[in-house]
Scaffold this motif. Structure first.
Motif, PDB file in Angstrom:
ATOM      1  N   GLY A 105     -21.835 -26.189  19.804  1.00 38.17           N
ATOM      2  CA  GLY A 105     -22.395 -26.986  18.733  1.00 38.17           C
ATOM      3  C   GLY A 105     -23.072 -26.092  17.711  1.00 38.17           C
ATOM      4  N   PRO A 106     -23.565 -26.668  16.614  1.00 39.36           N
ATOM      5  CA  PRO A 106     -24.176 -25.867  15.546  1.00 39.36           C
ATOM      6  C   PRO A 106     -25.572 -25.362  15.896  1.00 39.36           C
ATOM      7  N   GLY A 107     -26.178 -25.924  16.926  1.00 40.78           N
ATOM      8  CA  GLY A 107     -27.498 -25.462  17.342  1.00 40.78           C
ATOM      9  C   GLY A 107     -28.646 -26.248  16.748  1.00 40.78           C
ATOM     10  N   THR A 108     -29.766 -26.177  17.429  1.00 41.85           N
ATOM     11  CA  THR A 108     -31.034 -26.715  16.928  1.00 41.85           C
ATOM     12  C   THR A 108     -31.988 -25.547  16.776  1.00 41.85           C
ATOM     13  N   ARG A 109     -32.483 -25.366  15.562  1.00 40.37           N
ATOM     14  CA  ARG A 109     -33.442 -24.279  15.343  1.00 40.37           C
ATOM     15  C   ARG A 109     -34.839 -24.830  15.529  1.00 40.37           C
ATOM     16  N   LEU A 110     -35.519 -24.363  16.563  1.00 36.91           N
ATOM     17  CA  LEU A 110     -36.869 -24.814  16.896  1.00 36.91           C
ATOM     18  C   LEU A 110     -37.871 -23.749  16.472  1.00 36.91           C
ATOM     19  N   THR A 111     -38.858 -24.162  15.715  1.00 36.02           N
ATOM     20  CA  THR A 111     -39.953 -23.276  15.329  1.00 36.02           C
ATOM     21  C   THR A 111     -41.231 -23.837  15.915  1.00 36.02           C
TER      22      THR A 111
ATOM     23  N   HIS B  38     -21.009 -16.382  12.980  1.00 37.42           N
ATOM     24  CA  HIS B  38     -21.211 -16.104  11.566  1.00 37.42           C
ATOM     25  C   HIS B  38     -22.663 -16.350  11.198  1.00 37.42           C
ATOM     26  N   PRO B  39     -23.120 -15.781  10.070  1.00 36.93           N
ATOM     27  CA  PRO B  39     -24.477 -16.073   9.594  1.00 36.93           C
ATOM     28  C   PRO B  39     -24.678 -17.585   9.516  1.00 36.93           C
ATOM     29  N   HIS B  69     -13.905  -3.574  32.229  1.00 36.88           N
ATOM     30  CA  HIS B  69     -13.981  -3.282  30.802  1.00 36.88           C
ATOM     31  C   HIS B  69     -13.048  -4.200  30.028  1.00 36.88           C
ATOM     32  N   SER B  70     -13.532  -4.636  28.866  1.00 35.14           N
ATOM     33  CA  SER B  70     -12.716  -5.449  27.982  1.00 35.14           C
ATOM     34  C   SER B  70     -12.862  -4.935  26.555  1.00 35.14           C
ATOM     35  N   SER B  71     -11.829  -5.117  25.767  1.00 31.89           N
ATOM     36  CA  SER B  71     -11.868  -4.718  24.362  1.00 31.89           C
ATOM     37  C   SER B  71     -11.372  -5.861  23.488  1.00 31.89           C
ATOM     38  N   LEU B  72     -11.974  -5.932  22.300  1.00 33.11           N
ATOM     39  CA  LEU B  72     -11.512  -6.860  21.270  1.00 33.11           C
ATOM     40  C   LEU B  72     -11.019  -6.007  20.099  1.00 33.11           C
ATOM     41  N   HIS B  73      -9.791  -6.232  19.699  1.00 32.25           N
ATOM     42  CA  HIS B  73      -9.206  -5.488  18.585  1.00 32.25           C
ATOM     43  C   HIS B  73      -8.944  -6.441  17.423  1.00 32.25           C
ATOM     44  N   ILE B  74      -9.180  -5.950  16.211  1.00 33.04           N
ATOM     45  CA  ILE B  74      -8.830  -6.695  15.004  1.00 33.04           C
ATOM     46  C   ILE B  74      -7.913  -5.801  14.178  1.00 33.04           C
ATOM     47  N   THR B  75      -6.714  -6.277  13.908  1.00 33.96           N
ATOM     48  CA  THR B  75      -5.797  -5.503  13.067  1.00 33.96           C
ATOM     49  C   THR B  75      -5.925  -5.974  11.624  1.00 33.96           C
ATOM     50  N   ALA B  76      -5.657  -5.046  10.676  1.00 29.06           N
ATOM     51  CA  ALA B  76      -5.705  -5.370   9.241  1.00 29.06           C
ATOM     52  C   ALA B  76      -6.980  -6.142   8.903  1.00 29.06           C
ATOM     53  N   SER B  77      -8.134  -5.556   9.205  1.00 26.92           N
ATOM     54  CA  SER B  77      -9.416  -6.250   9.046  1.00 26.92           C
ATOM     55  C   SER B  77      -9.629  -6.717   7.605  1.00 26.92           C
ATOM     56  N   HIS B  78     -10.368  -7.816   7.500  1.00 31.34           N
ATOM     57  CA  HIS B  78     -10.617  -8.475   6.214  1.00 31.34           C
ATOM     58  C   HIS B  78     -12.104  -8.796   6.115  1.00 31.34           C
ATOM     59  N   PRO B  79     -12.655  -8.828   4.897  1.00 30.17           N
ATOM     60  CA  PRO B  79     -14.087  -9.159   4.774  1.00 30.17           C
ATOM     61  C   PRO B  79     -14.497 -10.439   5.494  1.00 30.17           C
ATOM     62  N   ARG B  80     -13.608 -11.413   5.601  1.00 29.36           N
ATOM     63  CA  ARG B  80     -13.984 -12.653   6.289  1.00 29.36           C
ATOM     64  C   ARG B  80     -14.143 -12.445   7.798  1.00 29.36           C
ATOM     65  N   ASP B  81     -13.732 -11.272   8.322  1.00 29.30           N
ATOM     66  CA  ASP B  81     -13.952 -10.960   9.733  1.00 29.30           C
ATOM     67  C   ASP B  81     -15.396 -10.513   9.983  1.00 29.30           C
ATOM     68  N   SER B  82     -16.162 -10.305   8.915  1.00 32.30           N
ATOM     69  CA  SER B  82     -17.554  -9.881   9.059  1.00 32.30           C
ATOM     70  C   SER B  82     -18.330 -10.959   9.807  1.00 32.30           C
ATOM     71  N   ALA B  83     -18.903 -10.565  10.934  1.00 29.64           N
ATOM     72  CA  ALA B  83     -19.597 -11.509  11.816  1.00 29.64           C
ATOM     73  C   ALA B  83     -20.187 -10.703  12.969  1.00 29.64           C
ATOM     74  N   VAL B  84     -20.896 -11.404  13.845  1.00 32.39           N
ATOM     75  CA  VAL B  84     -21.341 -10.799  15.099  1.00 32.39           C
ATOM     76  C   VAL B  84     -20.372 -11.225  16.189  1.00 32.39           C
ATOM     77  N   GLY B 102     -24.129  -8.176  21.493  1.00 31.87           N
ATOM     78  CA  GLY B 102     -23.406  -8.430  20.256  1.00 31.87           C
ATOM     79  C   GLY B 102     -23.104  -7.172  19.456  1.00 31.87           C
ATOM     80  N   THR B 103     -22.048  -7.235  18.683  1.00 28.35           N
ATOM     81  CA  THR B 103     -21.661  -6.172  17.750  1.00 28.35           C
ATOM     82  C   THR B 103     -21.600  -6.775  16.360  1.00 28.35           C
ATOM     83  N   ARG B 104     -22.403  -6.235  15.455  1.00 28.58           N
ATOM     84  CA  ARG B 104     -22.393  -6.729  14.076  1.00 28.58           C
ATOM     85  C   ARG B 104     -21.339  -5.963  13.296  1.00 28.58           C
ATOM     86  N   LEU B 105     -20.307  -6.671  12.884  1.00 27.95           N
ATOM     87  CA  LEU B 105     -19.184  -6.069  12.152  1.00 27.95           C
ATOM     88  C   LEU B 105     -19.276  -6.425  10.676  1.00 27.95           C
TER      89      LEU B 105
END
Lengths: 113, 109
Positions: A105-111, B38-39, B69-84, B102-105
């Motif tokens: 889900g989108p989450g609940t942000r609790l402050t 994503h943000p 061990h596990s790996s995540l690969h992204i080929t032909a990366s694009h700005p929309r792949d920017s995420a954690v 987490g990995t911030r890409l």
């Protein structure tokens, strides 16, 4: 099919109060899991419910509790809120246990102030 | 020591580059998940795997059970792949989910 919904999306509470968060899973999903996300600790597992029974519980104090209803909707409750409880609370549903694909889900942000 | 370790913590690359994110775990697992956040907080499940390799579009996930061990690969990366990108493992037995940090890409156009 509608996704996982969480209410409310944002909440501000005062230290010492209690709070109840709600999660409605995807139709047909019987498992609901709850997670806490903070900048310092990252994502942490809170608990998992399947068919109204708690299957698993994370390492959180007893102030954190939850339940699941017969329609698979779930609530979590935090009593006697502390400043450190400020976080994003996420729920996820799946057709089976948490080893199945999780739909968040989108989450609940609790402050807590 | 966290049961699930990810590397790198941060990764910046140019558009089009091949990306690899690594995840190591120390316990027996029944499944491993790769998640994208994503943000704004929304989390999407990318893959769930217990053996071998899975591919979805430009994303590939592999797991080596013997090496934990596990790996995540992204080929032909694009700005929309920017995420954690977060890996998470279900503990074999109790199936509790433990998350990596987490990995911030960031993909630069």
């Amino acid at each position: 099919k509608a996704g996982v919904t969480q209410t409310p999306r944002y909440l501000i509470k005062t230290r010492g109060q209690q709070v109840t968060l709600s999660c409605s899973p995807i139709s047909g999903h019987r498992s609901v899991s709850w997670y806490q996300q903070t900048p310092g600790q990252g994502l942490q597992f809170l608990f998992e419910y399947f068919s109204e029974t708690q299957r698993n519980k994370g390492n959180f104090p007893g102030r954190f509790s939850g339940r699941q209803f017969s329609n698979s909707r779930s609530e979590m409750n935090v009593s006697t809120l502390e400043l450190g409880d400020s976080a994003l609370y996420l729920c996820a549903s799946s057709t089976g246990p948490s080893s199945y694909e999780q739909y968040f889900g989108p989450g609940t942000r609790l402050t807590v102030t | 020591k966290n049961e699930v370790e990810q590397s790198p913590q941060n990764l910046t690359a140019q558009e089009g580059e091949f990306i690899t994110i690594n995840c190591s775990y120390s316990v027996g697992i029944s499944a491993l998940h790769w998640l994208q956040q994503h943000p704004g907080g929304g989390i999407v499940s990318l893959f769930m795997l217990s053996s071998g390799k899975k591919k979805h579009g430009r994303l590939i996930a592999t797991i080596n059970i013997q090496e934990k061990h596990s790996s995540l690969h992204i080929t032909a990366s694009h700005p929309r792949d920017s995420a954690v990108y977060i890996c998470a493992a279900n503990n074999f037995g109790n199936e509790k989910l433990t998350f990596g940090t987490g990995t911030r890409l960031t993909i630069i156009p």
